[in-house]
Design a protein around this motif. Structure first.
Motif, PDB file in Angstrom:
ATOM      1  N   THR A   9       2.708 -78.270  56.011  1.00 35.71           N
ATOM      2  CA  THR A   9       2.545 -76.944  55.400  1.00 35.71           C
ATOM      3  C   THR A   9       3.884 -76.262  55.166  1.00 35.71           C
ATOM      4  O   THR A   9       4.876 -76.528  55.855  1.00 35.71           O
ATOM      5  CB  THR A   9       1.697 -76.010  56.299  1.00 35.71           C
ATOM      6  OG1 THR A   9       2.419 -75.788  57.519  1.00 35.71           O
ATOM      7  CG2 THR A   9       0.338 -76.608  56.611  1.00 35.71           C
ATOM      8  N   ARG A  10       3.858 -75.350  54.219  1.00 35.95           N
ATOM      9  CA  ARG A  10       5.058 -74.582  53.895  1.00 35.95           C
ATOM     10  C   ARG A  10       5.553 -73.805  55.119  1.00 35.95           C
ATOM     11  O   ARG A  10       6.747 -73.756  55.396  1.00 35.95           O
ATOM     12  CB  ARG A  10       4.705 -73.616  52.761  1.00 35.95           C
ATOM     13  CG  ARG A  10       5.763 -72.569  52.485  1.00 35.95           C
ATOM     14  CD  ARG A  10       5.247 -71.613  51.432  1.00 35.95           C
ATOM     15  NE  ARG A  10       6.093 -70.438  51.332  1.00 35.95           N
ATOM     16  CZ  ARG A  10       5.863 -69.437  50.507  1.00 35.95           C
ATOM     17  NH1 ARG A  10       4.825 -69.460  49.717  1.00 35.95           N
ATOM     18  NH2 ARG A  10       6.655 -68.405  50.465  1.00 35.95           N
ATOM     19  N   GLU A  11       4.609 -73.204  55.875  1.00 36.30           N
ATOM     20  CA  GLU A  11       4.998 -72.384  57.032  1.00 36.30           C
ATOM     21  C   GLU A  11       5.769 -73.220  58.050  1.00 36.30           C
ATOM     22  O   GLU A  11       6.778 -72.799  58.596  1.00 36.30           O
ATOM     23  CB  GLU A  11       3.772 -71.777  57.737  1.00 36.30           C
ATOM     24  CG  GLU A  11       2.847 -70.995  56.847  1.00 36.30           C
ATOM     25  CD  GLU A  11       1.914 -71.885  56.038  1.00 36.30           C
ATOM     26  OE1 GLU A  11       1.882 -71.712  54.808  1.00 36.30           O
ATOM     27  OE2 GLU A  11       1.241 -72.752  56.626  1.00 36.30           O
ATOM     28  N   GLY A  70       4.821 -73.649  46.008  1.00 33.52           N
ATOM     29  CA  GLY A  70       4.570 -72.208  46.048  1.00 33.52           C
ATOM     30  C   GLY A  70       5.848 -71.390  45.974  1.00 33.52           C
ATOM     31  O   GLY A  70       5.826 -70.180  46.074  1.00 33.52           O
ATOM     32  N   THR A  92       7.521 -80.463  52.237  1.00 38.78           N
ATOM     33  CA  THR A  92       6.095 -80.802  52.185  1.00 38.78           C
ATOM     34  C   THR A  92       5.972 -82.015  51.255  1.00 38.78           C
ATOM     35  O   THR A  92       6.789 -82.189  50.339  1.00 38.78           O
ATOM     36  CB  THR A  92       5.258 -79.623  51.631  1.00 38.78           C
ATOM     37  OG1 THR A  92       5.845 -79.155  50.416  1.00 38.78           O
ATOM     38  CG2 THR A  92       5.187 -78.478  52.621  1.00 38.78           C
ATOM     39  N   GLN A 101      -3.683 -76.417  48.993  1.00 41.16           N
ATOM     40  CA  GLN A 101      -2.442 -75.942  49.611  1.00 41.16           C
ATOM     41  C   GLN A 101      -1.974 -74.595  49.055  1.00 41.16           C
ATOM     42  O   GLN A 101      -1.630 -73.689  49.792  1.00 41.16           O
ATOM     43  CB  GLN A 101      -1.351 -77.007  49.416  1.00 41.16           C
ATOM     44  CG  GLN A 101       0.021 -76.627  49.927  1.00 41.16           C
ATOM     45  CD  GLN A 101       0.122 -76.664  51.438  1.00 41.16           C
ATOM     46  OE1 GLN A 101      -0.861 -76.869  52.117  1.00 41.16           O
ATOM     47  NE2 GLN A 101       1.297 -76.434  51.957  1.00 41.16           N
ATOM     48  N   HIS A 102      -1.989 -74.428  47.699  1.00 40.51           N
ATOM     49  CA  HIS A 102      -1.467 -73.178  47.124  1.00 40.51           C
ATOM     50  C   HIS A 102      -2.309 -71.981  47.551  1.00 40.51           C
ATOM     51  O   HIS A 102      -1.807 -70.889  47.814  1.00 40.51           O
ATOM     52  CB  HIS A 102      -1.385 -73.265  45.593  1.00 40.51           C
ATOM     53  CG  HIS A 102      -2.720 -73.418  44.923  1.00 40.51           C
ATOM     54  ND1 HIS A 102      -3.450 -72.340  44.490  1.00 40.51           N
ATOM     55  CD2 HIS A 102      -3.462 -74.523  44.641  1.00 40.51           C
ATOM     56  CE1 HIS A 102      -4.595 -72.777  43.964  1.00 40.51           C
ATOM     57  NE2 HIS A 102      -4.625 -74.085  44.037  1.00 40.51           N
ATOM     58  N   ILE A 124      -1.582 -71.109  51.289  1.00 42.04           N
ATOM     59  CA  ILE A 124      -0.335 -70.343  51.463  1.00 42.04           C
ATOM     60  C   ILE A 124      -0.576 -68.870  51.152  1.00 42.04           C
ATOM     61  O   ILE A 124      -0.161 -67.983  51.887  1.00 42.04           O
ATOM     62  CB  ILE A 124       0.774 -70.931  50.567  1.00 42.04           C
ATOM     63  CG1 ILE A 124       1.233 -72.289  51.137  1.00 42.04           C
ATOM     64  CG2 ILE A 124       1.959 -69.986  50.438  1.00 42.04           C
ATOM     65  CD1 ILE A 124       2.014 -73.139  50.164  1.00 42.04           C
ATOM     66  N   GLU A 131      -0.347 -65.606  53.683  1.00 40.45           N
ATOM     67  CA  GLU A 131       0.528 -64.462  53.392  1.00 40.45           C
ATOM     68  C   GLU A 131      -0.275 -63.162  53.410  1.00 40.45           C
ATOM     69  O   GLU A 131       0.171 -62.152  53.943  1.00 40.45           O
ATOM     70  CB  GLU A 131       1.218 -64.651  52.035  1.00 40.45           C
ATOM     71  CG  GLU A 131       2.431 -65.573  52.143  1.00 40.45           C
ATOM     72  CD  GLU A 131       3.055 -65.911  50.799  1.00 40.45           C
ATOM     73  OE1 GLU A 131       2.556 -65.411  49.768  1.00 40.45           O
ATOM     74  OE2 GLU A 131       4.027 -66.682  50.795  1.00 40.45           O
TER      75      GLU A 131
END
Length: 479
Positions: free
Chosen positions: A174-176, A202, A223, A374-375, A378, A382
Motif C-alpha cells: 500500500t501507498r501508506e 495516486g 507499490t 487500490q485508488h 487510498i 485519506e
C-alpha cells in the motif's frame, strides 16, 4: 514448526529468472564506506561483467552528475552513543555497523534492538536470505533497512549505471506503508549519502519521474503497480538490485498483487545473485511457497508481539445476540458521537453489509477489504484520516498496517478466528501514548474464540451485558 520449515527449505532450488540487461551510464556518487564485516555480504553485482546491449532502448541518457556531499558529521563520535550491555538484549553496537549508520540510529534514540532486529540482523548482515514472521510495530522495517544500508555501503556501486537503476528494492502493498518505510529509510540514511525514492500510485507520475532523472536511486520503495509502470516505460531498470525486500507478503497475496510481483522479480538478478528478505504477519502455505520460489536457503525468524495488547487500550466485551449486533453498533456510534471508529468483521461480505446499513442509516461510513481497488482505498483512508469519514469498516488483512492517529474506538463486530488478529485490531487505537477503547461483540457464533484470545493476552476479559438503551431499534430514515 521451525524444524518443519527448515526442512522444507533444506534444498536450495535454483530458479533462473530471466535477467536481460546490465549496467550503463552515469558516474555513481561517493558513499561513506563502513568497516569490513566479519563475513562478507553478497557482492555479485560489485564487479559487473561487460555490459551487454540492452534489449530495450533506455530512457534518454542522463547527464553524468556528482551527488553533492552531505554535510560532514564531524563532531559526532561513536563514543557519544554509549549503551551498556544488558542481559537478554542486543545492542546495535554488537553488529559491525558504519559510524554514519550508528549516528542515525543514535539520533532516532534506539539503544537496543527489538527481538526481530536482533535476530534478523544476525543473519542478513552475513548476506543470508531471510523470511520473518512479525507483526506491525515490532521494528521489522528498521531491521531490513539497516541490512540494506550496510550492504550498499560495503559493496562499491558499479562504475557505470543509469539514474533509474536502484541497488535495493523494497516492495510493499500500500501507498501508506511505502511512505512510512521511505520516511524511516530517509532517517537512517541521513549521514550516508544514499538516496531513497518512492514510486506509489495516486501521486503525480511526472513528479516521481523528475526525481528519478535528477539523481541516482540507491533504495527504491514502491507499490507493485506503479513500479511496473516505470519498468515497462523503460524508466526503471531492476537488473542491478542487490537486495530485494517483500514486505507484508500475506497482504500482497490477499490484495491480488502476486502476478505483478512475479513480473517485477523476473526483472531482477537471479535469486542466487541477490539477497532476498520476505516478511509476513502470517506464514500461510501460500506465503511459504512464494518464499521457497524467491529465496535461497533462508533463515527463518518468528517473533511473537512483545506487548500483546497495548497497556493504553481499555478492553470491553459485550455479550450480545447476533441479531442485536447492528443495533448495538449503530447506537454506540451515534449516541456517543464518536468521530473516528474502526469496525472489524471477519469476512468481506459482512464488511460490505455493515457499511451499507450504516450509510443507509445516516452514518458517514466507508469500507476497506481486499475487493476495494487500490485508488479507492487510498482515497478512503485519506478521508478517514481527515475526519470526513466517521466509521471505517474493514477486514483484518485490509486493516493491518493502518497507522492513523486519533482512532478513539475499535469495535470487533465479530471476534477474529486468529487471536493474533485481535491484538492487531485493538492496536489501531491507543497509539502514540494516547488512550483508546476496544469493544468486542461476543455472540452465539463467535464467543468460543474468547478463551484463545484471553490465553494470548495472559488475562481474563470480563463479559458485560450492554446497557438496554444501546439495544433500542435503529430509527427509520425517510428517503
Amino acid at each position: 514448526m521451525l524444524k518443519a520449515l527448515k526442512k522444507m527449505f533444506g534444498k536450495s532450488e535454483v530458479e533462473q529468472l530471466a535477467t536481460e540487461t546490465a549496467a550503463a551510464v552515469t558516474q555513481p556518487p561517493a558513499a561513506a564506506q563502513a568497516p569490513a564485516p566479519s563475513a562478507p555480504l553478497k557482492t555479485e553485482t560489485a564487479t559487473p561483467a561487460p555490459a551487454p546491449v540492452r534489449t530495450e532502448k533506455p530512457a534518454e541518457a542522463k547527464p553524468r552528475r556528482e551527488r553533492k556531499p552531505k554535510p560532514a558529521a564531524s563532531t559526532w563520535k561513536l563514543e557519544d552513543f554509549a549503551v551498556e550491555p544488558q542481559e537478554g538484549k542486543t545492542r546495535f553496537h554488537d553488529f559491525k555497523l558504519s559510524p554514519e549508520l550508528m549516528h542515525a540510529i543514535h539520533d532516532l534514540g534506539f539503544p537496543y534492538c527489538t527481538p526481530i532486529q536482533g535476530q534478523v540482523l544476525g543473519y542478513t548482515l552475513r548476506g543470508k536470505d531471510a523470511i520473518g514472521r512479525a507483526q506491525t510495530g515490532t521494528g521489522k522495517t528498521a531491521a531490513f533497512l539497516i541490512s540494506i544500508i550496510t550492504q550498499l555501503q560495503q559493496t562499491p556501486p558499479p562504475k557505470e549505471r543509469y539514474m533509474g537503476e536502484p541497488r535495493a528494492l523494497i516492495i510493499a502493498p500500500t501507498r501508506e506503508l511505502v511512505v512510512q518505510i521511505a520516511k524511516d529509510a530517509a532517517a537512517l540514511t541521513k549521514y550516508t549519502g544514499l538516496n531513497v525514492m518512492t514510486f506509489v500510485g495516486g501521486m503525480d507520475f511526472d513528479k516521481q519521474l523528475k526525481a528519478l532523472e535528477a539523481r541516482h536511486c540507491d533504495i527504491l520503495v514502491a507499490t507493485p503497480g506503479r513500479l511496473l509502470d516505470f519498468n515497462q516505460r523503460g524508466e526503471a531498470h531492476l537488473d542491478m538490485v542487490e537486495v530485494l525486500v517483500l514486505d507484508e507478503a500475506d497482504r500482497m497475496l490477499d490484495m491480488g498483487f502476486i502476478p505483478q510481483v512475479r513480473q517485477i522479480i523476473r526483472q531482477t538478478p537471479p535469486k542466487s545473485e541477490r539477497q532476498t528478505l520476505l516478511f509476513s504477519a502470517t506464514f500461510t502455505e501460500d506465503v511459504m511457497n512464494l518464499a521457497k520460489q524467491w529465496t535461497t536457503d533462508p533463515a527463518i525468524v518468528e517473533i511473537e508481539p512483545e506487548n500483546v495488547a497495548s497497556e493504553t487500550v481499555e478492553q470491553h466485551v459485550y455479550a450480545v445476540a447476533g441479531s442485536d449486533k447492528y443495533k448495538l453498533l449503530y447506537n454506540l456510534v451515534t449516541e456517543n458521537k464518536w468521530e473516528r471508529v474502526m469496525v472489524f468483521a471477519n469476512r468481506k461480505d459482512e464488511v460490505r453489509r455493515i457499511e451499507e446499513r450504516l450509510v443507509r442509516d445516516g452514518v458517514n461510513a466507508a469500507q476497506l477489504s481486499g475487493d476495494v481497488p487500490q485508488h479507492k482505498r487510498i482515497k478512503t483512508l485519506e478521508n478517514f484520516r481527515e475526519g470526513r469519514i466517521t466509521v471505517l469498516v474493514a477486514t483484518d488483512v485490509a486493516g493491518r498496517g493502518i497507522h492513523i492517529d486519533g482512532i478513539s474506538h475499535v469495535i470487533n463486530f465479530t471476534l477474529p478466528e486468529d487471536p493474533d488478529d485481535y491484538v492487531h485490531r485493538i492496536g489501531r487505537t491507543g497509539r502514540a501514548g494516547t488512550s483508546g477503547v476496544s469493544i468486542s461483540f461476543a455472540g452465539e457464533d463467535d464467543s468460543y474464540q474468547l478463551p484463545a484470545i484471553e490465553e494470548l493476552l495472559g488475562r481474563k476479559i470480563s463479559c458485560e451485558m450492554p446497557p438496554t438503551e444501546l439495544l433500542k431499534p435503529v430509527p427509520r430514515k425517510h428517503h
